[in-house]
Motif scaffolding. Structure first.
Motif, PDB file in Angstrom:
ATOM      1  N   TYR A  75     -35.372  65.661 -30.952  1.00 26.32           N
ATOM      2  CA  TYR A  75     -35.960  66.251 -32.162  1.00 26.32           C
ATOM      3  C   TYR A  75     -35.428  67.660 -32.420  1.00 26.32           C
ATOM      4  O   TYR A  75     -35.109  68.007 -33.548  1.00 26.32           O
ATOM      5  N   VAL A  76     -35.343  68.485 -31.381  1.00 27.60           N
ATOM      6  CA  VAL A  76     -34.922  69.877 -31.547  1.00 27.60           C
ATOM      7  C   VAL A  76     -33.459  70.007 -31.986  1.00 27.60           C
ATOM      8  O   VAL A  76     -33.046  71.050 -32.470  1.00 27.60           O
ATOM      9  N   LEU A  77     -32.690  68.936 -31.828  1.00 29.42           N
ATOM     10  CA  LEU A  77     -31.282  68.964 -32.214  1.00 29.42           C
ATOM     11  C   LEU A  77     -31.058  68.630 -33.682  1.00 29.42           C
ATOM     12  O   LEU A  77     -29.973  68.843 -34.210  1.00 29.42           O
ATOM     13  N   PHE A  78     -32.086  68.074 -34.354  1.00 27.38           N
ATOM     14  CA  PHE A  78     -31.954  67.654 -35.745  1.00 27.38           C
ATOM     15  C   PHE A  78     -32.069  68.845 -36.685  1.00 27.38           C
ATOM     16  O   PHE A  78     -32.699  69.855 -36.361  1.00 27.38           O
ATOM     17  N   PRO A  79     -31.477  68.711 -37.886  1.00 26.56           N
ATOM     18  CA  PRO A  79     -31.644  69.765 -38.896  1.00 26.56           C
ATOM     19  C   PRO A  79     -33.116  69.843 -39.349  1.00 26.56           C
ATOM     20  O   PRO A  79     -33.861  68.868 -39.240  1.00 26.56           O
ATOM     21  N   GLN A  80     -33.513  70.993 -39.860  1.00 26.64           N
ATOM     22  CA  GLN A  80     -34.923  71.225 -40.207  1.00 26.64           C
ATOM     23  C   GLN A  80     -35.470  70.184 -41.182  1.00 26.64           C
ATOM     24  O   GLN A  80     -36.583  69.696 -41.007  1.00 26.64           O
ATOM     25  N   LYS A  81     -34.711  69.834 -42.208  1.00 24.81           N
ATOM     26  CA  LYS A  81     -35.212  68.872 -43.200  1.00 24.81           C
ATOM     27  C   LYS A  81     -35.478  67.507 -42.571  1.00 24.81           C
ATOM     28  O   LYS A  81     -36.481  66.856 -42.894  1.00 24.81           O
ATOM     29  N   LEU A  82     -34.616  67.068 -41.667  1.00 23.19           N
ATOM     30  CA  LEU A  82     -34.830  65.784 -40.994  1.00 23.19           C
ATOM     31  C   LEU A  82     -36.044  65.870 -40.066  1.00 23.19           C
ATOM     32  O   LEU A  82     -36.860  64.948 -40.018  1.00 23.19           O
ATOM     33  N   ARG A  83     -36.175  66.990 -39.369  1.00 24.81           N
ATOM     34  CA  ARG A  83     -37.350  67.176 -38.500  1.00 24.81           C
ATOM     35  C   ARG A  83     -38.633  67.126 -39.314  1.00 24.81           C
ATOM     36  O   ARG A  83     -39.610  66.482 -38.924  1.00 24.81           O
ATOM     37  N   LEU A  84     -38.637  67.804 -40.460  1.00 25.94           N
ATOM     38  CA  LEU A  84     -39.830  67.816 -41.304  1.00 25.94           C
ATOM     39  C   LEU A  84     -40.131  66.428 -41.866  1.00 25.94           C
ATOM     40  O   LEU A  84     -41.299  66.031 -41.949  1.00 25.94           O
ATOM     41  N   ALA A  85     -39.102  65.702 -42.227  1.00 24.92           N
ATOM     42  CA  ALA A  85     -39.323  64.333 -42.719  1.00 24.92           C
ATOM     43  C   ALA A  85     -39.922  63.462 -41.613  1.00 24.92           C
ATOM     44  O   ALA A  85     -40.851  62.682 -41.859  1.00 24.92           O
ATOM     45  N   LEU A  86     -39.401  63.605 -40.394  1.00 26.93           N
ATOM     46  CA  LEU A  86     -39.946  62.853 -39.258  1.00 26.93           C
ATOM     47  C   LEU A  86     -41.368  63.290 -38.929  1.00 26.93           C
ATOM     48  O   LEU A  86     -42.232  62.448 -38.612  1.00 26.93           O
ATOM     49  N   ASP A  87     -41.630  64.598 -39.017  1.00 24.71           N
ATOM     50  CA  ASP A  87     -42.989  65.099 -38.778  1.00 24.71           C
ATOM     51  C   ASP A  87     -43.967  64.535 -39.796  1.00 24.71           C
ATOM     52  O   ASP A  87     -45.078  64.124 -39.450  1.00 24.71           O
ATOM     53  N   PHE A  88     -43.544  64.530 -41.050  1.00 21.65           N
ATOM     54  CA  PHE A  88     -44.418  64.020 -42.108  1.00 21.65           C
ATOM     55  C   PHE A  88     -44.658  62.525 -41.929  1.00 21.65           C
ATOM     56  O   PHE A  88     -45.794  62.048 -42.064  1.00 21.65           O
ATOM     57  N   LEU A  89     -43.612  61.792 -41.592  1.00 22.32           N
ATOM     58  CA  LEU A  89     -43.752  60.348 -41.340  1.00 22.32           C
ATOM     59  C   LEU A  89     -44.687  60.111 -40.153  1.00 22.32           C
ATOM     60  O   LEU A  89     -45.568  59.238 -40.212  1.00 22.32           O
ATOM     61  N   ALA A  90     -44.514  60.893 -39.100  1.00 23.50           N
ATOM     62  CA  ALA A  90     -45.373  60.750 -37.922  1.00 23.50           C
ATOM     63  C   ALA A  90     -46.829  61.036 -38.274  1.00 23.50           C
ATOM     64  O   ALA A  90     -47.740  60.320 -37.847  1.00 23.50           O
ATOM     65  N   LEU A  91     -47.053  62.071 -39.085  1.00 24.95           N
ATOM     66  CA  LEU A  91     -48.414  62.403 -39.490  1.00 24.95           C
ATOM     67  C   LEU A  91     -49.011  61.291 -40.349  1.00 24.95           C
ATOM     68  O   LEU A  91     -50.185  60.943 -40.199  1.00 24.95           O
ATOM     69  N   MET A  92     -48.204  60.719 -41.228  1.00 27.98           N
ATOM     70  CA  MET A  92     -48.684  59.605 -42.056  1.00 27.98           C
ATOM     71  C   MET A  92     -49.059  58.406 -41.189  1.00 27.98           C
ATOM     72  O   MET A  92     -50.120  57.798 -41.372  1.00 27.98           O
ATOM     73  N   LEU A  93     -48.206  58.060 -40.241  1.00 28.17           N
ATOM     74  CA  LEU A  93     -48.481  56.917 -39.367  1.00 28.17           C
ATOM     75  C   LEU A  93     -49.691  57.180 -38.471  1.00 28.17           C
ATOM     76  O   LEU A  93     -50.517  56.296 -38.257  1.00 28.17           O
ATOM     77  N   PHE A  94     -49.795  58.388 -37.960  1.00 28.34           N
ATOM     78  CA  PHE A  94     -50.917  58.781 -37.112  1.00 28.34           C
ATOM     79  C   PHE A  94     -52.230  58.678 -37.892  1.00 28.34           C
ATOM     80  O   PHE A  94     -53.212  58.099 -37.427  1.00 28.34           O
ATOM     81  N   THR A  95     -52.211  59.224 -39.111  1.00 28.78           N
ATOM     82  CA  THR A  95     -53.390  59.160 -39.972  1.00 28.78           C
ATOM     83  C   THR A  95     -53.703  57.711 -40.334  1.00 28.78           C
ATOM     84  O   THR A  95     -54.869  57.302 -40.328  1.00 28.78           O
TER      85      THR A  95
END
Length: 194
Positions: A75-95
């Motif tokens: 995760y830390v190796l990805f560009p910020q926009k990709l990290r944020l997209a993954l974070d948002f997807l993870a939050l959506m799935l978690f919710t």
């Protein structure tokens, strides 16, 4: 978000108090069994209820504090926009997972209500009581998660990627160090006033 944080913090304290009470109850029960050959009876049942209820009430604060465990090796190796997209997807799935759990929880509580279910222990606890408190914790968590999703979406749409990262991304090592230093300074100030 300040009101949401306060509410989540209250839920965390409530859940923590329940777990602490369960630990004290079990400790007393163990000592009574050892030295008095007596038992409280139902301590394990009450501890189970406390753990379930306490967990659901603590989830919101953990989400807002970004304290849920994540494996971020790549995760830390990805560009910020990709990290944020993954974070948002993870939050959506978690919710979504907890919303589904909540949906089925309503069915469980409704069934307990209509059948007037009781636990099969000596306590014969009406199951609606712990189930309702557990369900209320899930409702609170899903509400907090939905508010967080909307806030993250709003920040992302406004182009505030750093704000969005502070809201939903994994805490960086620097953030954790800063938080520890801030906590240490706060403790030193409190001890200096006493």
């Amino acid at each position: 978000m300040i009101g949401v944080r306060r509410f989540a913090q209250w839920g965390l304290w409530f859940g923590g108090a329940l777990v602490l009470l369960a630990a004290v109850l079990i400790g007393i029960d163990v000592l009574m069994r050892k030295f008095l050959a007596l038992s409280i009876g139902g301590a394990d049942e009450l501890a189970g209820y406390s753990l379930a209820i306490g967990t659901t009430w603590g989830l919101g604060a953990a989400l807002l504090d970004r304290a849920h465990i994540r494996i971020d090796s790549l995760y830390v190796l990805f560009p910020q926009k990709l990290r944020l997209a993954l974070d948002f997807l993870a939050l959506m799935l978690f919710t979504g997972f907890f919303a589904l759990t909540l949906w089925h929880g309503f069915g469980v509580v409704a069934q307990s209500w209509t059948s007037e279910s009781r636990s099969q222990s000596a306590l014969e606890t009406p199951t609606i009581i712990p189930q309702f408190l557990w369900l209320a914790g899930l409702v609170a968590f899903v509400a907090v998660a939905l508010i967080l999703l909307v806030q993250a979406l709003r920040l992302g749409a406004a182009g505030d990627l750093n704000g969005m990262a502070r809201l939903i991304s994994t805490r960086s090592a620097e953030e954790e160090v800063e938080e520890e230093i801030r906590d240490l300074k706060d403790r030193q100030i409190r001890e200096g006033k006493n």
